[in-house]
Design an enzyme around this catalytic site. Structure first.
Site, PDB file in Angstrom:
ATOM      1  N   GLU A 140     -61.989  32.403  13.844  1.00  0.00           N
ATOM      2  CA  GLU A 140     -62.503  31.284  14.659  1.00  0.00           C
ATOM      3  C   GLU A 140     -61.597  30.055  14.637  1.00  0.00           C
ATOM      4  O   GLU A 140     -62.035  28.943  14.347  1.00  0.00           O
ATOM      5  CB  GLU A 140     -63.937  30.956  14.239  1.00  0.00           C
ATOM      6  CG  GLU A 140     -64.837  32.181  14.382  1.00  0.00           C
ATOM      7  CD  GLU A 140     -66.265  31.980  13.895  1.00  0.00           C
ATOM      8  OE1 GLU A 140     -66.623  30.869  13.465  1.00  0.00           O
ATOM      9  OE2 GLU A 140     -67.031  32.957  13.938  1.00  0.00           O
ATOM     10  N   ASN A 199     -59.640  36.791  14.640  1.00  0.00           N
ATOM     11  CA  ASN A 199     -60.967  37.201  15.083  1.00  0.00           C
ATOM     12  C   ASN A 199     -61.731  35.986  15.605  1.00  0.00           C
ATOM     13  O   ASN A 199     -61.652  34.912  14.998  1.00  0.00           O
ATOM     14  CB  ASN A 199     -61.685  37.796  13.846  1.00  0.00           C
ATOM     15  CG  ASN A 199     -62.993  38.485  14.138  1.00  0.00           C
ATOM     16  OD1 ASN A 199     -63.038  39.377  14.978  1.00  0.00           O
ATOM     17  ND2 ASN A 199     -64.055  38.085  13.445  1.00  0.00           N
ATOM     18  N   HIS A 238     -70.609  38.382  20.224  1.00  0.00           N
ATOM     19  CA  HIS A 238     -72.007  37.964  20.053  1.00  0.00           C
ATOM     20  C   HIS A 238     -72.495  37.542  21.437  1.00  0.00           C
ATOM     21  O   HIS A 238     -72.310  36.400  21.849  1.00  0.00           O
ATOM     22  CB  HIS A 238     -72.105  36.794  19.077  1.00  0.00           C
ATOM     23  CG  HIS A 238     -71.757  37.171  17.672  1.00  0.00           C
ATOM     24  ND1 HIS A 238     -72.540  38.024  16.917  1.00  0.00           N
ATOM     25  CD2 HIS A 238     -70.713  36.828  16.884  1.00  0.00           C
ATOM     26  CE1 HIS A 238     -71.984  38.184  15.716  1.00  0.00           C
ATOM     27  NE2 HIS A 238     -70.874  37.475  15.676  1.00  0.00           N
ATOM     28  N   ASP A 263     -73.453  41.978  18.939  1.00  0.00           N
ATOM     29  CA  ASP A 263     -74.912  41.978  19.095  1.00  0.00           C
ATOM     30  C   ASP A 263     -75.229  41.331  20.437  1.00  0.00           C
ATOM     31  O   ASP A 263     -74.413  40.604  20.991  1.00  0.00           O
ATOM     32  CB  ASP A 263     -75.675  41.346  17.915  1.00  0.00           C
ATOM     33  CG  ASP A 263     -75.180  39.988  17.485  1.00  0.00           C
ATOM     34  OD1 ASP A 263     -74.574  39.271  18.299  1.00  0.00           O
ATOM     35  OD2 ASP A 263     -75.423  39.619  16.316  1.00  0.00           O
TER      36      ASP A 263
HETATM   37  O1  G3I Z   1     -76.778  33.001  -0.332  1.00  0.00           O
HETATM   38  C1  G3I Z   1     -77.859  32.139   0.034  1.00  0.00           C
HETATM   39  C2  G3I Z   1     -79.066  32.435  -0.798  1.00  0.00           C
HETATM   40  O2  G3I Z   1     -78.766  32.126  -2.132  1.00  0.00           O
HETATM   41  C3  G3I Z   1     -80.246  31.593  -0.274  1.00  0.00           C
HETATM   42  O3  G3I Z   1     -81.403  31.956  -0.959  1.00  0.00           O
HETATM   43  C4  G3I Z   1     -80.448  31.849   1.212  1.00  0.00           C
HETATM   44  C5  G3I Z   1     -81.554  30.955   1.783  1.00  0.00           C
HETATM   45  O4  G3I Z   1     -81.393  30.765   3.182  1.00  0.00           O
HETATM   46  O5  G3I Z   1     -79.268  31.564   1.904  1.00  0.00           O
HETATM   47  C6  G3I Z   1     -78.194  32.393   1.492  1.00  0.00           C
HETATM   48  O6  G3I Z   1     -77.061  32.083   2.250  1.00  0.00           O
HETATM   49  C7  G3I Z   1     -77.084  32.528   3.596  1.00  0.00           C
HETATM   50  C8  G3I Z   1     -75.945  33.530   3.788  1.00  0.00           C
HETATM   51  O7  G3I Z   1     -75.839  33.906   5.139  1.00  0.00           O
HETATM   52  C9  G3I Z   1     -76.149  34.808   2.954  1.00  0.00           C
HETATM   53  O8  G3I Z   1     -77.331  35.447   3.323  1.00  0.00           O
HETATM   54  C10 G3I Z   1     -76.869  31.332   4.502  1.00  0.00           C
HETATM   55  O9  G3I Z   1     -77.995  30.472   4.425  1.00  0.00           O
HETATM   56  C11 G3I Z   1     -76.667  31.786   5.918  1.00  0.00           C
HETATM   57  O10 G3I Z   1     -76.274  30.652   6.700  1.00  0.00           O
HETATM   58  C12 G3I Z   1     -75.544  32.815   5.987  1.00  0.00           C
HETATM   59  O11 G3I Z   1     -75.441  33.264   7.331  1.00  0.00           O
HETATM   60  C13 G3I Z   1     -74.305  34.024   7.630  1.00  0.00           C
HETATM   61  C14 G3I Z   1     -73.460  33.303   8.682  1.00  0.00           C
HETATM   62  O12 G3I Z   1     -72.348  34.124   9.022  1.00  0.00           O
HETATM   63  C15 G3I Z   1     -72.939  31.969   8.203  1.00  0.00           C
HETATM   64  O13 G3I Z   1     -72.204  31.370   9.224  1.00  0.00           O
HETATM   65  C16 G3I Z   1     -74.760  35.345   8.188  1.00  0.00           C
HETATM   66  O14 G3I Z   1     -75.457  36.076   7.188  1.00  0.00           O
HETATM   67  C17 G3I Z   1     -73.551  36.147   8.676  1.00  0.00           C
HETATM   68  O15 G3I Z   1     -74.008  37.296   9.338  1.00  0.00           O
HETATM   69  C18 G3I Z   1     -72.754  35.297   9.648  1.00  0.00           C
HETATM   70  O16 G3I Z   1     -71.652  36.020  10.095  1.00  0.00           O
HETATM   71  C19 G3I Z   1     -70.765  35.351  11.012  1.00  0.00           C
HETATM   72  C20 G3I Z   1     -69.391  35.940  10.809  1.00  0.00           C
HETATM   73  O17 G3I Z   1     -69.009  35.813   9.468  1.00  0.00           O
HETATM   74  C21 G3I Z   1     -68.364  35.260  11.722  1.00  0.00           C
HETATM   75  N1  G3I Z   1     -68.795  35.304  13.080  1.00  0.00           N
HETATM   76  C22 G3I Z   1     -70.116  34.807  13.363  1.00  0.00           C
HETATM   77  C23 G3I Z   1     -71.140  35.522  12.475  1.00  0.00           C
HETATM   78  C24 G3I Z   1     -72.531  35.058  12.807  1.00  0.00           C
HETATM   79  O18 G3I Z   1     -72.703  33.715  12.444  1.00  0.00           O
END
Ligand code: G3I
Length: 359
Positions: free
Chosen positions: A171, A212, A248, A279
């Site tokens: 990004e 990417n 996405h 997705d």
């Molecule tokens: O790890 C903490 C956990 O300790 C806590 O209890 C929980 C409560 O909300 O949050 C957890 O962290 C989360 C993390 O995913 C792991 O599950 C974050 O809040 C959450 O914001 C984070 O989201 C991820 C996101 O990237 C962040 O930008 C998504 O799972 C993940 O699928 C997403 O993936 C990205 C790609 O890397 C890049 N492209 C876009 C894509 C979608 O956003």
């Protein structure tokens, strides 16, 4: 134009989908069935069908989900490629400066190896999900260069031979094609991208290195920026091997009609391409019509990749609505994946199959 074409295709395919549902359920019709017999046969998985085209069909996953047995059963069977959704990101792998923790990524690599799946590494350099020690202070250019190089090389070395590709920089551009003002760009200038690719290549000369991004599926200012940069990097002999288009997509914003042309123009630069985080979300509630359009988009996306020789595979950003990131990030939206929250196959699943079988 598209609506008319879509509607006709959707109708034709609904008829086809019914037959496919029967087939997928393992119910084979024909002389035996006419004689009142039903034969149950094993249907090829998405991975097996993709392999017939020399492609992979993968899914992202995340560590907490690996305790869900019905989920892992499908994850291990249906796909031949896995991307860790979070486990290889900087906050997870270097939570304190110089202290590396690869346990989350390793867990996913081990799962993948046990199921004969290959792994895309995601991601080394990204402005998001960085550890506080990195974002919480100012760095001089030479300090940050050293920190970046060490992070990249330690992680790439750790996964050498275990991942086949890395999203090295994720990004890097804004929607208008200007560089995103990240901590890396601000401190190091645009050269951080070439440097990151070179450092990664030094650490594992065999792994495929990708840039990417999202919203680069169609031809437009942002994908043009990647095209320009990729051309420059290739001309300078920088080790860049592929462009990952996240994909996405959202029903309300329209299908990226130029996807296939766009994939092709990157191929012409001598690069691989991949659809890395597919997705297709919709405004909830989902209904039959939206799910049918979504299915058609999944088919079109799959067909676009199959149509372009150097598009190496498709990865969906997890496979079930149960673990999709969408509802937490886009209020009122969801239902973005080919399996529903109860792990039941949706029309999108059958559409992907159809694309993989027919082409
Ligand atoms: O790890 C903490 C956990 O300790 C806590 O209890 C929980 C409560 O909300 O949050 C957890 O962290 C989360 C993390 O995913 C792991 O599950 C974050 O809040 C959450 O914001 C984070 O989201 C991820 C996101 O990237 C962040 O930008 C998504 O799972 C993940 O699928 C997403 O993936 C990205 C790609 O890397 C890049 N492209 C876009 C894509 C979608 O956003």
């Amino acid at each position: 134009m598209r609506t008319t074409r879509s509607t006709i295709r959707t109708r034709l395919r609904l008829a086809g989908a019914f037959a496919t549902v029967l087939m997928a359920a393992g119910v084979v019709t024909g002389p035996a069935a006419q004689a009142g017999e039903e034969r149950h046969v094993k249907q090829p998985t998405l991975a097996e069908l993709a392999q017939r085209h020399g492609r992979y069909f993968g899914s992202a996953t995340d560590n907490p989900e690996l305790t869900d047995r019905p989920y892992t059963e499908i994850l291990g069977r249906e796909f031949d490629q896995i991307t860790p959704g979070n486990g290889m990101k900087w906050y997870a792998t270097e939570p304190e400066q110089g202290v590396f923790d690869f346990s989350k990524g390793d867990e996913i690599v081990n799962f993948a190896r046990a199921h004969h799946q290959k792994v895309r590494g995601h991601t080394l350099v990204w402005h998001s999900q960085l550890p506080d020690w990195l974002t919480g202070r100012e760095w001089t250019a030479s300090e940050l260069r050293a920190v970046l190089k060490k992070h990249i090389q330690t992680e790439v070395r750790h996964y050498r031979g275990k991942v086949f590709a890395w999203d090295v920089v994720n990004e890097a551009f804004n929607e208008d094609g200007t560089y995103r003002e990240t901590i890396f760009y601000r401190t190091l200038g645009p050269g951080y991208i070439a440097d990151s690719l070179r450092w990664a290549h030094e650490a594992d000369p065999r792994v495929k290195l990708y840039l990417n991004d999202y919203n680069i599926e169609a031809v437009g200012p942002k994908s043009d920026a990647y095209h320009r940069l990729a051309k420059e990097l290739r001309a300078q002999g920088v080790p860049l091997h592929g462009i990952g288009m996240q994909a996405h997509l959202a029903l309300q914003y329209g299908y990226p009609d130029t996807l296939e042309d766009n994939l092709r123009r990157f191929s012409r630069l001598g690069l691989d391409t991949a659809l890395t985080e597919v997705d297709i979300r919709m405004e909830l509630p989902a209904d039959e019509a939206k799910l049918a359009t979504q299915a058609e988009w999944y088919r079109d996306v799959t067909e676009a990749c199959l149509a372009v020789r150097r598009c190496v595979g498709v990865t969906i950003w997890d496979y079930t609505d149960k673990y999709s990131w969408i509802p937490a990030f886009f209020e009122g939206e969801g239902a973005a994946l080919p399996w529903d929250e109860e792990l039941r196959r949706k029309p999108a699943y059958y559409a992907i199959r159809e694309a993989l079988i027919r082409r």
